[in-house]
Motif scaffolding. Structure first.
Motif, mmCIF file in Angstrom:
data_model
loop_
_atom_site.group_PDB
_atom_site.id
_atom_site.type_symbol
_atom_site.label_atom_id
_atom_site.label_comp_id
_atom_site.label_asym_id
_atom_site.label_seq_id
_atom_site.Cartn_x
_atom_site.Cartn_y
_atom_site.Cartn_z
ATOM 1 N N ARG A 51 11.102 61.167 -12.733
ATOM 2 C CA ARG A 51 10.160 60.402 -13.369
ATOM 3 C C ARG A 51 11.228 59.371 -13.920
ATOM 4 N NH1 ARG A 51 5.339 61.145 -14.227
ATOM 5 N NH2 ARG A 51 3.927 62.659 -14.332
ATOM 6 N N VAL A 52 10.455 58.073 -13.838
ATOM 7 C CA VAL A 52 11.186 57.174 -14.346
ATOM 8 C C VAL A 52 10.097 56.018 -15.078
ATOM 9 C CG1 VAL A 52 12.457 54.770 -13.887
ATOM 10 C CG2 VAL A 52 13.034 56.861 -12.558
ATOM 11 N N SER A 53 10.416 55.607 -16.331
ATOM 12 C CA SER A 53 9.562 54.718 -17.150
ATOM 13 C C SER A 53 9.062 53.589 -16.407
ATOM 14 C CB SER A 53 10.002 54.266 -18.350
ATOM 15 O OG SER A 53 10.357 55.551 -19.102
ATOM 16 N N ALA A 54 7.882 53.272 -16.475
ATOM 17 C CA ALA A 54 7.355 51.865 -15.733
ATOM 18 C C ALA A 54 7.455 51.010 -17.006
ATOM 19 C CB ALA A 54 5.963 52.058 -15.322
ATOM 20 N N GLY A 55 8.362 49.852 -16.760
ATOM 21 C CA GLY A 55 8.409 48.852 -17.844
ATOM 22 C C GLY A 55 6.983 47.795 -18.132
ATOM 23 N N THR A 56 7.066 47.645 -19.372
ATOM 24 C CA THR A 56 5.839 46.961 -19.718
ATOM 25 C C THR A 56 6.321 45.406 -19.844
ATOM 26 O OG1 THR A 56 6.046 47.382 -22.017
ATOM 27 C CG2 THR A 56 4.841 48.824 -20.705
ATOM 28 N N GLU B 48 9.761 49.777 -7.464
ATOM 29 C CA GLU B 48 9.310 50.872 -7.882
ATOM 30 C C GLU B 48 9.546 52.012 -7.024
ATOM 31 O OE1 GLU B 48 5.469 48.800 -6.343
ATOM 32 O OE2 GLU B 48 7.434 48.302 -7.617
ATOM 33 N N ASP C 133 9.127 45.648 -22.449
ATOM 34 C CA ASP C 133 10.302 46.059 -22.096
ATOM 35 C C ASP C 133 10.838 44.961 -21.698
ATOM 36 O OD1 ASP C 133 9.902 48.688 -22.903
ATOM 37 O OD2 ASP C 133 8.599 49.070 -21.224
ATOM 38 N N VAL D 66 14.936 46.853 -15.902
ATOM 39 C CA VAL D 66 13.666 47.230 -16.424
ATOM 40 C C VAL D 66 12.925 47.741 -14.915
ATOM 41 C CG1 VAL D 66 11.348 46.416 -17.385
ATOM 42 C CG2 VAL D 66 13.473 45.490 -18.079
ATOM 43 N N ASN D 67 12.579 48.903 -15.245
ATOM 44 C CA ASN D 67 11.801 49.568 -13.786
ATOM 45 C C ASN D 67 10.113 49.219 -14.041
ATOM 46 O OD1 ASN D 67 13.846 50.954 -12.136
ATOM 47 N ND2 ASN D 67 14.124 52.192 -14.250
ATOM 48 N N GLY D 68 9.417 49.226 -13.164
ATOM 49 C CA GLY D 68 8.164 49.072 -13.422
ATOM 50 C C GLY D 68 7.444 48.438 -11.801
ATOM 51 N N LYS E 92 15.131 43.837 -11.801
ATOM 52 C CA LYS E 92 13.882 44.740 -11.833
ATOM 53 C C LYS E 92 14.001 45.210 -10.084
ATOM 54 C CE LYS E 92 9.688 45.665 -10.785
ATOM 55 N NZ LYS E 92 9.362 46.568 -9.569
#
Length: 176
Positions: A2-7, A146, A10, A172-174, A143
């Motif tokens: 799991r990897v955070s989804a940047g907002t 995903e 972020d 920043v991931n997302g 970026k």
């Protein structure tokens, strides 16, 4: 994995960190030979971490390990080595003008560079964007797609390990 989804918040934080490094000139005004040394060390670290990059990519996306070992990682390391070697070759130029005028072209960093890369060759395509931006003295916000976020995270970590200032290379991931 799991990897955070940047907002958007972020992204704002990453851009703010990059802007701070631009304002402080911690990277852009570092002596050319010092930046060259960082990018040379960075290229070596990418190469030394071939197995980690290959396993991350295989685990998340199923890309053949041989592609990472023979194409992506060596190509990325060579890209950073190449652009690192160019750092002290970026010179100002006096242009031909009238006798009573003086024109000088000076190449300077733009500031913060945003880079978005696709999923299919995330390490190499990130290198094609990040290496020239860093060599020119810019700070970067990357970026990744995903579908393939882990190579970018390892890239940013290795940049700091190579001696790059924190906040110069941000990820920043997302989605999107």
């Amino acid at each position: 994995m799991r990897v955070s989804a940047g907002t958007s918040a972020d992204i704002d934080l990453a851009v703010a960190a990059a802007k701070r490094t631009v304002a402080s000139r911690v990277w852009s005004r570092k002596a050319p030979r010092d930046r060259m040394a960082v990018l040379a060390a960075y290229a070596r670290l990418i190469d030394e971490n071939t197995e980690r990059f290959a396993l991350l990519r295989y685990t998340v996306h199923g890309k053949p390990i041989t592609d990472m070992v023979t194409i992506d990682v060596p190509g990325s390391a060579k890209t950073f080595a190449y652009f690192g070697e160019l750092i002290d070759k970026i010179e100002g130029t006096v242009t031909a003008t009238a006798q009573d005028a003086f024109h000088y072209i000076l190449r300077e960093p733009l500031g913060v560079v945003g880079a978005i890369v696709p999923w299919n060759y995330p390490l190499m395509m990130a290198s094609w964007k990040v290496a020239p931006a860093l060599a020119a003295g810019n700070s970067v916000v990357l970026k990744p797609a995903e579908q393939s976020p882990l190579s970018a995270l390892l890239m940013a970590q290795l940049f700091v390990e190579a001696g790059g200032p924190p906040g110069v290379f941000n990820v920043v991931n997302g989605y999107g």
